[in-house]
Design an enzyme around this catalytic site. Structure first.
Site, PDB file in Angstrom:
ATOM      1  N   ARG A 172       0.845  -1.199   0.000  1.00 19.63           N
ATOM      2  CA  ARG A 172       0.000   0.000   0.000  1.00 19.63           C
ATOM      3  C   ARG A 172       0.880   1.247   0.000  1.00 19.63           C
ATOM      4  O   ARG A 172       0.549   2.245  -0.657  1.00 19.63           O
ATOM      5  CB  ARG A 172      -0.945   0.003   1.203  1.00 19.63           C
ATOM      6  CG  ARG A 172      -2.039  -1.059   1.123  1.00 19.63           C
ATOM      7  CD  ARG A 172      -3.037  -0.926   2.265  1.00 19.63           C
ATOM      8  NE  ARG A 172      -3.840   0.283   2.156  1.00 19.63           N
ATOM      9  CZ  ARG A 172      -4.609   0.756   3.126  1.00 19.63           C
ATOM     10  NH1 ARG A 172      -4.677   0.130   4.286  1.00 19.63           N
ATOM     11  NH2 ARG A 172      -5.320   1.856   2.940  1.00 19.63           N
ATOM     12  N   CYS A 230      -0.997   5.923   9.104  1.00 21.91           N
ATOM     13  CA  CYS A 230      -1.378   4.622   8.543  1.00 21.91           C
ATOM     14  C   CYS A 230      -2.521   4.870   7.577  1.00 21.91           C
ATOM     15  O   CYS A 230      -2.501   5.840   6.835  1.00 21.91           O
ATOM     16  CB  CYS A 230      -1.758   3.646   9.651  1.00 21.91           C
ATOM     17  SG  CYS A 230      -3.101   4.251  10.720  1.00 21.91           S
TER      18      CYS A 230
END
Length: 275
Positions: A172, A230
């Site tokens: 990611r 995050c």
């Protein structure tokens, strides 16, 4: 104070003169609600806390899990029996992210004594209960600011002046995949530091020395300003906890990638290179 507690230490403290308030924060990204799992069996005396509604505000421009309204958060904690002078232990199903979010919020809001059950429910060998307790209301009043908090501009600046860690999975970070947010990639200048690498196979945190070595290799050492983000400020809290174990204070960008990537005007970097 060490921010984690072992299952054996929890047994001892629960039988002592100052038993902690127990909060069950089972939560899985994209998974079913944790309440049914809680009702099927939880640590005796534990109160269920819903991450999506009690540890976060409504999703929107501030991300998928923006910080909750402080007044509402304080009321939720008091309903759970949290008082200013009572120890609190939080746990989840074992991944540690939900528990870390509760830990971070309570510490950020000024509670002095909050710990995460290391390894979560999987580390517990005692009996479980199906009884849903009704604790006496606590007296905890949030006083935000005890831990570092970043907004989008602060995170961007820290990526240039200090160390900004991206706690998501490496794919990611690189932008190879993005299953949730508008676009894949990372904040320019941020370093990939998946939070899954802070724990052993059983979900327990690595020793402090190993964590310190890991973060030092990323440039996060004593005296360096460190920030973490995050996807939505949940697993990032787990990384802040790992940094705390390593003796390194760190600020959390609570909006994280879900807020950053929602604004097309903000720059996006892809690939393994921070820039």
């Amino acid at each position: 104070m060490k921010p984690i507690i072992s299952a054996s230490e929890l047994v001892s403290e629960s039988n002592g003169s100052r038993p902690p308030v127990l909060l069950d924060v089972r939560w899985t990204l994209g998974g079913p609600p944790g309440r049914p799992e809680y009702e099927a069996g939880h640590l005796p005396g534990a109160v269920y806390v819903d991450l999506d509604t009690e540890l976060a505000g409504p999703p929107g421009s501030g991300g998928r899990h923006p910080l909750p309204d402080v007044t509402a958060f304080g009321a939720a904690m008091r309903r759970a029996g949290v008082s200013a002078d009572t120890p609190v232990v939080v746990y989840d199903g074992g991944l540690g992210w939900g528990a870390a979010r509760a830990w971070w919020l309570l510490r950020w809001a000024g509670h002095p004594d909050v710990r995460v059950l290391d390894g979560g429910l999987a580390a517990w060998t005692g009996e479980l209960s199906k009884d849903v307790p009704e604790p006496a209301p606590g007296d905890f009043e949030p006083r935000p600011g005890a831990l570092g908090l970043l907004d989008a501009d602060g995170a961007a600046a820290l990526a240039r002046s200090g160390v900004l860690l991206d706690a998501r999975a490496a794919e990611r970070y690189r932008g190879d995949v993005e299953p949730i947010d508008r676009v894949g990639g990372h904040i320019p200048g941020a370093l990939s530091a998946p939070t899954t690498e802070n724990v052993a196979a059983d979900g327990r945190f690595l020793p402090a020395e190993a964590l310190a070595a890991r973060f030092a290799a990323l440039g996060a050492t004593e005296g360096t300003e460190v920030g973490v983000y995050c996807g939505s400020g949940v697993s990032g809290a787990h990384e802040v906890l790992a940094l705390t174990l390593a003796g390194l204070p760190a600020a959390l960008y609570a909006g994280s990638w879900s807020e950053w990537s929602a604004d097309p005007a903000r720059p996006v970097a892809t690939g393994p290179d921070p820039q």
